[in-house]
Scaffold this motif. Structure first.
Motif, short mmCIF file in Angstrom:
data_model
loop_
_atom_site.label_atom_id
_atom_site.label_comp_id
_atom_site.label_asym_id
_atom_site.label_seq_id
_atom_site.Cartn_x
_atom_site.Cartn_y
_atom_site.Cartn_z
N LEU A 141 0.88 -1.17 0.00
CA LEU A 141 0.00 0.00 0.00
C LEU A 141 0.91 1.21 0.00
O LEU A 141 1.77 1.33 0.87
CB LEU A 141 -0.89 0.00 1.24
N ASN A 142 0.74 2.07 -0.98
CA ASN A 142 1.51 3.30 -1.07
C ASN A 142 0.61 4.50 -0.84
O ASN A 142 -0.50 4.56 -1.39
CB ASN A 142 2.15 3.43 -2.46
N VAL A 143 1.07 5.41 -0.03
CA VAL A 143 0.33 6.64 0.20
C VAL A 143 1.26 7.81 -0.07
O VAL A 143 2.34 7.91 0.54
CB VAL A 143 -0.22 6.74 1.63
N ASN A 144 0.87 8.65 -1.00
CA ASN A 144 1.66 9.85 -1.34
C ASN A 144 1.12 11.06 -0.62
O ASN A 144 -0.04 11.08 -0.18
CB ASN A 144 1.58 10.10 -2.85
N ALA A 145 1.96 12.07 -0.52
CA ALA A 145 1.55 13.37 0.04
C ALA A 145 0.77 13.18 1.34
O ALA A 145 -0.39 13.58 1.45
CB ALA A 145 0.71 14.14 -0.99
N LEU A 146 1.42 12.54 2.31
CA LEU A 146 0.75 12.20 3.55
C LEU A 146 0.13 13.41 4.24
O LEU A 146 0.71 14.50 4.27
CB LEU A 146 1.75 11.54 4.50
N GLU A 147 -1.06 13.17 4.79
CA GLU A 147 -1.77 14.18 5.56
C GLU A 147 -1.90 13.69 7.00
O GLU A 147 -1.82 12.48 7.27
CB GLU A 147 -3.15 14.42 4.94
N LEU A 148 -2.12 14.64 7.90
CA LEU A 148 -2.24 14.27 9.31
C LEU A 148 -3.35 13.23 9.52
O LEU A 148 -3.21 12.32 10.33
CB LEU A 148 -2.51 15.51 10.17
N ASP A 149 -4.44 13.37 8.76
CA ASP A 149 -5.58 12.45 8.90
C ASP A 149 -5.29 11.04 8.40
O ASP A 149 -6.11 10.15 8.58
CB ASP A 149 -6.80 13.00 8.14
N ASP A 150 -4.14 10.86 7.77
CA ASP A 150 -3.77 9.50 7.33
C ASP A 150 -3.25 8.67 8.49
O ASP A 150 -3.01 7.46 8.34
CB ASP A 150 -2.71 9.56 6.23
N SER A 151 -3.06 9.31 9.64
CA SER A 151 -2.62 8.57 10.83
C SER A 151 -3.70 7.55 11.18
O SER A 151 -4.86 7.90 11.42
CB SER A 151 -2.42 9.53 12.00
N ALA A 152 -3.30 6.28 11.20
CA ALA A 152 -4.28 5.21 11.41
C ALA A 152 -3.55 3.88 11.49
O ALA A 152 -2.35 3.79 11.25
CB ALA A 152 -5.29 5.16 10.25
N LEU A 153 -4.33 2.84 11.79
CA LEU A 153 -3.85 1.47 11.68
C LEU A 153 -4.24 0.98 10.30
O LEU A 153 -5.40 1.09 9.90
CB LEU A 153 -4.49 0.60 12.76
N TYR A 154 -3.30 0.44 9.56
CA TYR A 154 -3.57 -0.08 8.22
C TYR A 154 -3.48 -1.60 8.26
O TYR A 154 -2.48 -2.18 8.69
CB TYR A 154 -2.58 0.50 7.20
N LEU A 155 -4.55 -2.21 7.83
CA LEU A 155 -4.69 -3.67 7.90
C LEU A 155 -4.73 -4.27 6.51
O LEU A 155 -5.33 -3.70 5.60
CB LEU A 155 -5.99 -4.04 8.61
N CYS A 156 -4.09 -5.41 6.36
CA CYS A 156 -4.30 -6.18 5.13
C CYS A 156 -4.91 -7.53 5.52
O CYS A 156 -4.70 -8.04 6.63
CB CYS A 156 -3.03 -6.35 4.31
N ALA A 157 -5.68 -8.06 4.61
CA ALA A 157 -6.31 -9.36 4.80
C ALA A 157 -6.29 -10.08 3.47
O ALA A 157 -6.57 -9.49 2.43
CB ALA A 157 -7.74 -9.20 5.31
N SER A 158 -5.97 -11.36 3.48
CA SER A 158 -5.85 -12.07 2.21
C SER A 158 -6.66 -13.36 2.25
O SER A 158 -7.00 -13.88 3.32
CB SER A 158 -4.39 -12.38 1.89
N LYS A 159 -6.96 -13.88 1.06
CA LYS A 159 -7.73 -15.11 0.95
C LYS A 159 -7.58 -15.69 -0.43
O LYS A 159 -7.01 -15.06 -1.32
CB LYS A 159 -9.20 -14.83 1.25
N VAL A 160 -8.13 -16.84 -0.59
CA VAL A 160 -8.25 -17.46 -1.90
C VAL A 160 -9.55 -16.96 -2.51
O VAL A 160 -10.59 -16.94 -1.83
CB VAL A 160 -8.25 -18.99 -1.80
N ALA A 161 -9.54 -16.57 -3.77
CA ALA A 161 -10.75 -16.07 -4.43
C ALA A 161 -11.85 -17.11 -4.35
O ALA A 161 -11.62 -18.31 -4.53
CB ALA A 161 -10.44 -15.72 -5.88
N GLY A 162 -13.07 -16.64 -4.07
CA GLY A 162 -14.22 -17.53 -3.98
C GLY A 162 -14.44 -18.05 -2.58
O GLY A 162 -15.52 -18.56 -2.26
N ASP A 163 -13.46 -17.93 -1.74
CA ASP A 163 -13.56 -18.36 -0.34
C ASP A 163 -13.76 -17.13 0.52
O ASP A 163 -13.07 -16.14 0.33
CB ASP A 163 -12.25 -19.07 0.02
N GLY A 164 -14.72 -17.16 1.45
CA GLY A 164 -14.96 -15.98 2.27
C GLY A 164 -14.04 -15.86 3.45
O GLY A 164 -14.11 -14.89 4.19
#
Lengths: 109, 112
Positions: free
Chosen positions: B76-99
């Protein structure tokens, strides 16, 4: 109305009490996740359910597909269980997770 | 490899800078989603990648961009960071078709 609703929003209980957190959803789903987040912490996956019931230690999760409802239970609650519990449903229609707003649980010693 | 690993766990950047957050997914997980969780709020969907192509996007500006690689890692790339971009960034992965998603524990970004 949100597509995934959790109740209660906040819950305070004494150590040892049996805890139930509820999650209702209005969309067709293929899976539902229960997640835990401690203050300032990341997300920990507790369960992924598509039917029936799962148990891990003192945690039990159930789902009723017909009623579109899931519950997370904690037996013999402990102060270390204090966290935000979130349910997230995987929507069959847009192939995305729809998140509940979370339930903030505080267990007092 | 099992599980989803995010790096770094914590990061402090200055307003206007650019940041790259990384997610290493479980082998075979060809779908990855990224979420932003501001303090006290629920996760907000940023975008999703399937087989290295973006196939879903939430309400985030173009300065939020991503990449997914054949080895099941993503950025995940974020350019021109702003103060409001302060946060927890989460990724989640799976196999397509599987919930069933596997979740990373997140990267906490602070923009000062």
């Amino acid at each position: 109305k949100n597509e995934v609703e959790q109740s209660p929003q906040n819950l305070t209980a004494q150590e040892g009490e049996f805890i139930t957190i509820n999650c209702s959803y209005s969309v067709g789903i293929s899976a539902l996740h229960w997640l835990q987040q401690h203050p300032g912490g990341g997300i920990v996956s507790l369960f992924m359910l598509s039917s029936g019931k799962k148990k891990h230690g003192r945690l039990i999760a159930t789902i009723n597909i017909q009623e579109k409802h899931s519950s997370l239970h904690i037996t013999a609650s402990h102060p270390r269980d204090s966290a935000v519990y979130i349910c997230a449903a995987y929507s069959r229609s847009n192939y995305q997770l729809i998140w509940g707003a979370g339930t903030k649980l505080i267990i007092k010693p | 490899e099992t599980g989803v690993t995010q790096s770094p766990t914590h990061l402090i950047k200055t307003r206007g800078q650019q940041v790259t957050l990384r997610c290493s997914s479980q082998s075979g997980h060809n779908t990855v989603s990224w979420y932003q969780q501001a303090l006290g709020q629920g996760p907000q969907f940023i975008f999703q990648y399937y087989r290295e192509e973006e196939n879903g996007r939430g309400n985030f500006p173009p300065r939020f961009s991503g990449l997914q690689f054949p080895n099941y890692s993503s950025e995940l790339n974020v350019n021109a960071l702003e103060l409001d971009d302060s946060a927890l960034y989460l990724c989640a992965s799976k196999v397509a078709g599987d919930g069933g998603y596997t979740f990373g524990s997140g990267t906490r970004l602070t923009v000062v």
